[in-house]
Scaffold this motif. Structure first.
Motif, PDB file in Angstrom:
ATOM      1  N   VAL A 403      31.234  31.123  41.317  1.00 52.25           N
ATOM      2  CA  VAL A 403      32.256  30.105  41.555  1.00 52.25           C
ATOM      3  C   VAL A 403      33.234  30.049  40.390  1.00 52.25           C
ATOM      4  CG1 VAL A 403      32.638  27.632  41.701  1.00 52.25           C
ATOM      5  CG2 VAL A 403      30.911  28.700  43.112  1.00 52.25           C
ATOM      6  N   PHE A 404      32.719  30.061  39.165  1.00 52.13           N
ATOM      7  CA  PHE A 404      33.630  29.935  38.033  1.00 52.13           C
ATOM      8  C   PHE A 404      34.569  31.130  37.937  1.00 52.13           C
ATOM      9  CE2 PHE A 404      31.143  26.402  36.849  1.00 52.13           C
ATOM     10  CZ  PHE A 404      31.963  25.650  36.041  1.00 52.13           C
ATOM     11  N   PHE A 405      34.015  32.300  38.171  1.00 50.50           N
ATOM     12  CA  PHE A 405      34.855  33.484  38.066  1.00 50.50           C
ATOM     13  C   PHE A 405      35.935  33.485  39.156  1.00 50.50           C
ATOM     14  CE2 PHE A 405      35.673  37.985  39.170  1.00 50.50           C
ATOM     15  CZ  PHE A 405      36.290  38.335  37.983  1.00 50.50           C
ATOM     16  N   LEU A 406      35.532  33.229  40.377  1.00 45.88           N
ATOM     17  CA  LEU A 406      36.496  33.269  41.470  1.00 45.88           C
ATOM     18  C   LEU A 406      37.551  32.169  41.322  1.00 45.88           C
ATOM     19  CD1 LEU A 406      34.180  34.042  44.480  1.00 45.88           C
ATOM     20  CD2 LEU A 406      35.820  35.548  43.394  1.00 45.88           C
ATOM     21  N   THR A 407      37.134  30.986  40.905  1.00 52.02           N
ATOM     22  CA  THR A 407      38.098  29.913  40.741  1.00 52.02           C
ATOM     23  C   THR A 407      39.058  30.223  39.602  1.00 52.02           C
ATOM     24  OG1 THR A 407      36.218  28.522  41.237  1.00 52.02           O
ATOM     25  CG2 THR A 407      38.263  27.423  40.785  1.00 52.02           C
ATOM     26  N   TRP A 408      38.541  30.899  38.599  1.00 55.25           N
ATOM     27  CA  TRP A 408      39.422  31.264  37.491  1.00 55.25           C
ATOM     28  C   TRP A 408      40.554  32.160  38.003  1.00 55.25           C
ATOM     29  CZ3 TRP A 408      40.049  36.161  34.966  1.00 55.25           C
ATOM     30  CH2 TRP A 408      40.848  36.084  33.815  1.00 55.25           C
ATOM     31  N   ILE A 409      40.181  33.110  38.854  1.00 57.32           N
ATOM     32  CA  ILE A 409      41.222  33.970  39.439  1.00 57.32           C
ATOM     33  C   ILE A 409      42.148  33.158  40.334  1.00 57.32           C
ATOM     34  CG2 ILE A 409      41.632  35.922  40.971  1.00 57.32           C
ATOM     35  CD1 ILE A 409      39.036  37.096  40.026  1.00 57.32           C
TER      36      ILE A 409
END
Lengths: 850, 216
Positions: A403-409
């Protein structure tokens, strides 16, 4: 409350025990009867054989045919038990405010499962994939799709898709690979699971479960964007899960060496086919429903059925074509919601809404209860600490990372970025649920040796996420101060501003030459309004399609309702109506005279008069009339409804059963008369009991005539009307039956407003043959409103009541009706004196008034 | 007005960028669009706006075009209307729709909010007396609902009246029948739209890319 809850709980438990024991008994009987059946866990097989084995010796008067009804009986009973469980749970608010309902239902399931286990020594009942996927899941998902906030969903579609597709793949792959790695490292002992099987397990664990998410997030009320991100993801990732599951299942069957690039490419292609195909099937069915509801005007009673049946069919069709069934039913619901709401009758729309919620809520309850029950089964419990704990850990950790990685993108492209706390809640909201369990049970034991370990691990993950994360979700949301959903109240200004605003944004995009969301949305809206609505919506319904007007209408209705309640609070609806008409009249004459005075003004006197009469508040005056207009229509309905509810209702409702398709109010003359007479009797009782205090009319102490006559002077000091019955205080109670008979004889004009029986009490026995004055005026028939229920109970007999009702007299009930009411009393008194007169003891409260 | 040259280089952009918060690329894109709209002239007139095809469907087209020619929206405390605008004014008006930067203090957020709402308010308040009167409001609502095709003018009027009454009841509270609510002041306007998250909604994505070729 709590104790009541416990009591209910134990009652439920004992009922349940009986239920559990009875199938055993039934089976025992079968074995004793000599059929060579053993006690088997599947009770279905007994049914047919039992039928054959019983030899008939005579005609039994009563026979106990348990096996005849067993399956449907058990189904119905389980539904009942689950619902009762929910009832008990929901009775304790302070518990449900801490622990979410879904967790409690699972615990309830544990208890039930324990009871069955204790009685049966084997788990007879568990959630089977067929039941779950075919009978329990569809309605929950249909409900989710049907009530989906479309605009919100499509605004955030990009983010949702990224999370649903990439996030799920990431979860599956990372979990599978890490577990495999751990096994290679020797962290969980000797397990017969290969890499592909790990990946298969990972894929079934990957999906966030829509049922669990709805159940938990519903009670938390996070802000809209956050909710739609989690919820949308949980709905859409089903397509991914099903594909991943099927692909890996096929790979496992194929075996490692046979997998080549071609197979993998096929797998990827099949993903797109399954996901988009499923959605397409849903869209087609959605359009079909919309088209159908265009022409269901004549079968209004069953038109809600179409939505359910076609929705279910879309699910089954997608399943048949091995496409994503969940996606199909979601899109079916989303696609048709707007058109069926516009096409169908208001009542049908309400029916659909309630039925949808009833089904969804019901099956959600059953799902959770059975998730709990399924746990109490010795067969599936294979403990492997390493495997289970590592799975739990990886599920949680990789969810956070993903979640954190995808939201960062995503945040680099979002106009309004998702905040850190939102991301935490999104990750923490990755609840696993019954879908994962259903898939795990579907695993083939021949191909996967450790199936039971996987099922058991899945269950533990489900319990962990639903119970533990569910309980901690609320405190976490509070602690992190996540933006909560605002309680919205419809306000016309906001709606207007909103609309204005959207147009402005589109215009600015047009001017600045950017192609953004607003541009796309306006193009879509244009297309939708001009083509889709034209095809899918009734012409009459298209007219009402304006949100602003909708809100306007709603607010008007609300006003009307408040108006009526206010009137009722003051004692009578007539009050409202009367004031209404007075104001109206005043206004009409005012504007007329105004017109005459300003005859030289333009014809457009509505607008002109307001502008020229400036010191007078233009807004409030104009508006007043507008609202009044709306009120009058709505009020007629409301008042009618109110009367229907509070007054007489027994007969009319019996009638409904005779006709399945018409809700006509009956106009049968005999019945009308019966209603009339019954009402009279009721009224009479309430008169007398009101007068006598709480005493029933028959308990009358005998008094001498002298005593009664002595009282007369007392009364005479008061005005005449009062005297006439102050001496007659109790005699009326005695004569109730006589009264009654005279009413029975009453011939009543049918059609003079019998649906509103409250008019009747004003009829007097002596007046019966002539039409009472207020009924004689024909237009009153529809416009006249009777006393409200409350006013009716304490009727104007005692002097104090008389004073209380004084304002009523200026209302529609004419003054002569009021005086008429006293006449029978005087007459009655005369007749009573001929009979053995039973003068009552004066009720003590009356003394105060004399 | 019209201070910029027809082919401004980077240096000319820099004070505009400072003033409006747009990036150089965005200003470049907007400048291209400006020239496209004005047919390579220095200034934009109302007819230029009327030529935009997509705008033709917009019910409140007139209000929006007026907003571009309204001195109040130029950040310079002016009043009244102008007949033509240069690129600078164009960008300044556009900047009302710029997304807020990610790191904003509460105070800045309040300020942007006020500015955006002021823009909206000005669209209603045509005679610039600081009050949206019933007449003004009715006019806007009638325009707004005129395109829906199904609502008559009379209904639109009713709706405007009802909204106004609602406003009155919210901002003044209980009103006696002979009291008169003259109109919405800006303070009331702010209060009314408190729940309306304008700072995160009244925004448009200004791309760095040039899309003018796609969108005529």
């Amino acid at each position: 409350m709590l104790r009541c809850g416990y009591a209910l709980f134990w009652l439920l438990g004992s009922v349940l025990l009986i239920c559990v024991v009875s199938p055993v008994k039934g089976e025992a009987v079968v074995t004793r009867e000599g059929s060579h059946l053993k006690l088997s866990e599947s009770s279905h097989s007994n049914e047919s054989q039992h039928g054959h084995s019983s030899n008939i010796t005579g005609i039994p008067i009563i026979s106990f045919k348990w096996h005849h009804v067993e399956t449907p009986y058990l189904v119905a009973f389980w539904v009942l038990v689950s619902f009762l469980g929910k009832l008990v749970i929901e009775a304790n608010h302070h518990v449900t405010s801490v622990i979410p309902e879904s967790a409690l239902l699972i615990c309830f399931g544990f208890i039930l499962g324990g009871m069955i286990w204790a009685a049966d020594k084997v788990q007879t009942f568990r959630l089977t994939p067929t039941v779950f996927f075919f009978y329990l899941l569809p309605q929950v998902i249909l409900d989710a799709g049907y009530h989906m906030p479309n605009k919100l969903f499509f605004t955030n579609l990009g983010g949702i898709l990224v999370h649903a597709v990439i996030g799920t793949c990431w979860n599956a792959a990372s979990l599978g690979l890490s577990l495999w790695g751990c096994q290679m490292g020797g962290a969980m002992g000797d397990l017969d699971i290969g890499l592909l099987q790990y990946l298969l397990f990972g894929s079934l664990m990957a999906a966030v479960d829509p049922v669990a998410v709805i159940a938990v997030f519903e009670q938390v009320h996070v802000n809209d964007v956050l909710f739609i991100m989690v919820f949308g993801e949980s709905l859409l990732n089903d397509g991914v899960t099903v594909v991943l599951f099927n692909v890996f299942d096929a790979f496992v069957s194929l075996g490692g060496p046979k997998i080549d690039a071609a197979e993998i490419i096929k797998g990827i292609v099949s993903f797109f086919v399954v996901a988009f195909g499923g959605s397409l099937v849903g869209l087609v069915f959605g359009l079909l429903i919309s088209l159908l509801t265009r022409c269901t005007k004549n079968i209004q009673i069953i038109e809600p059925g179409f939505i359910f049946v076609l929705g279910y069919l879309s699910y089954l069709t997608a399943e048949m074509l091995s496409l994503s069934a969940i996606l199909s039913i979601v899109f079916c619901g989303m696609c048709c919601q707007k058109y069926i709401n516009a096409n169908m009758d208001e009542n049908s729309v309400q029916t659909v809404r309630y039925a949808m919620k009833a089904f969804a809520n019901g099956s959600e309850t059953i799902i959770f209860v059975f998730l709990g029950i399924s746990a109490i089964d010795k067969v599936i419990w294979v403990w492997n600490t390493g495997f289970i704990l590592l799975t739990l850990l990886f599920v949680l950790v990789y969810r956070f990372i993903g979640v954190f990685f995808l939201t960062w993108i995503l945040n680099r492209y979002r106009l309004v970025p998702l905040e850190f706390v939102d991301q935490v809640i999104m990750s923490y909201g990755g609840l696993r649920g019954a879908v994962a369990y259903g898939l795990a049970v579907m695993l083939d034991e021949n191909k996967i040796k450790e199936k039971n370990l996987m099922v058991c691990t899945t269950l533990i993950v489900v319990y962990f996420t639903v119970i533990l994360q569910g309980i901690t979700m609320k405190p976490l949301v509070m602690w992190l101060k996540v933006k909560r959903a605002a309680v919205t109240e419809v306000s016309l200004l906001e709606k207007l501003t909103n609309k204005m605003f959207n147009h402005t944004l589109v215009a600015i995009e047009d001017i600045s030459g950017q192609i953004g969301h607003n541009y796309m949305r306006s193009k879509w809206k244009y297309f939708e309004e001009n083509w889709m609505s034209w095809i899918l919506m009734k012409p009459s319904a298209r007219k009402k399609q304006d949100q602003v007007f909708d809100v306007f209408h709603q607010l008007n209705l609300k006003d009307a309702m408040e108006y009526v309640t206010e009137g009722e609070r003051r004692g009578s609806l007539e009050f409202v109506r009367n004031e209404n008409s007075i104001i109206d009249f005043k206004k009409k004459s005012e504007s007329e005279s105004f017109d005459i005075n300003n005859a030289n003004m333009s014809n457009d006197h509505g607008a002109m008069s307001t502008t020229s009469r400036d010191p007078i508040p233009s807004v409030s005056l104009e508006m007043h009339e507008q609202i009044m207009k709306a009120v009058r229509e709505a009020e007629a309905i409301n008042a009618h409804h109110l009367l229907d509810q509070h007054l007489y209702k027994s007969r009319k409702q019996h009638r409904h059963r005779f006709s399945r398709s018409h809700f006509d109010i009956n106009r049968d003359e005999k019945e009308v008369q019966e209603i009339f007479q019954r009402t009279m009797r009721n009224r009479l009782k309430s008169f007398t009991s009101a007068k006598m205090g709480v005493k029933p009319p028959k308990t009358i102490v005998k008094h001498t005539q002298k005593e009664q006559q002595q009282k007369m002077p007392n009364g005479k000091s008061m005005d005449k009307a009062k005297t006439s019955y102050s001496g007659d205080e109790g005699s009326e109670g005695d004569s109730a039956s006589g009264y009654d008979q005279s009413y029975m004889r009453a011939t009543y004009r049918a059609g003079a407003g019998i649906e509103n029986p409250a008019f009747m009490p004003d009829l007097d026995p002596m007046d019966l043959l002539q039409i009472p004055p207020w009924l004689g005026e024909s237009e009153l028939d529809s416009s006249m409103v009777a006393l409200s229920h409350r006013a009716q109970v304490d009727l104007p007999r005692t002097p104090s009541n008389l004073r209380r009702l004084a304002p009523l007299r200026i209302s529609t009930r004419s003054t002569d009706s009021f005086t008429l009411e006293n006449i029978p009393d005087t007459q009655q008194m005369d007749s009573d004196q001929l009979q053995p007169p039973p003068p009552p003891p004066r009720p003590p409260r009356d003394d105060g008034y004399v | 007005m019209g201070a910029l040259q027809s082919s401004p280089g980077r240096p000319e952009y820099s004070d505009l960028a400072e003033k409006t918060g747009f990036s150089f690329e965005q200003i470049g894109v907007l400048h291209k669009r400006f020239k496209q709209l004005s047919h390579n002239e220095e200034t934009l007139r109302r007819d230029h706006f009327n030529e935009i095809d997509d705008l033709a469907f917009n019910p409140i087209r007139a209000q929006i075009i007026e907003a571009f020619f309204d001195r109040r929206n130029f950040h310079q405390n002016g009043e009244g209307k102008v007949q033509e605008i240069g690129f600078e004014e164009f960008v300044v008006v556009m900047s009302h729709f710029r997304p807020p930067s990610a790191h904003m203090t509460e105070e800045q957020r309040g300020k942007t909010r006020r500015e955006k709402l002021r823009f909206l308010f000005n669209m209603h308040d045509t005679d610039n007396d600081g009050i949206i009167t019933l007449e003004e409001y009715r006019h806007v609502v009638e325009e707004l609902l005129s395109r829906s095709g199904t609502l008559e003018k009379e209904t639109a009027k009713c709706i405007a009246d009802a909204a106004m009454l609602e406003v009155a009841s919210i901002s003044v509270g209980h009103m006696e029948p002979d009291e008169f609510y003259e109109g919405i002041t800006f303070e009331h306007f702010l209060k009314l739209l408190e729940r309306f998250e304008i700072e995160s909604r009244m925004i448009i994505r200004f791309l760095n890319m040039d899309t003018t070729t796609l969108c005529k």
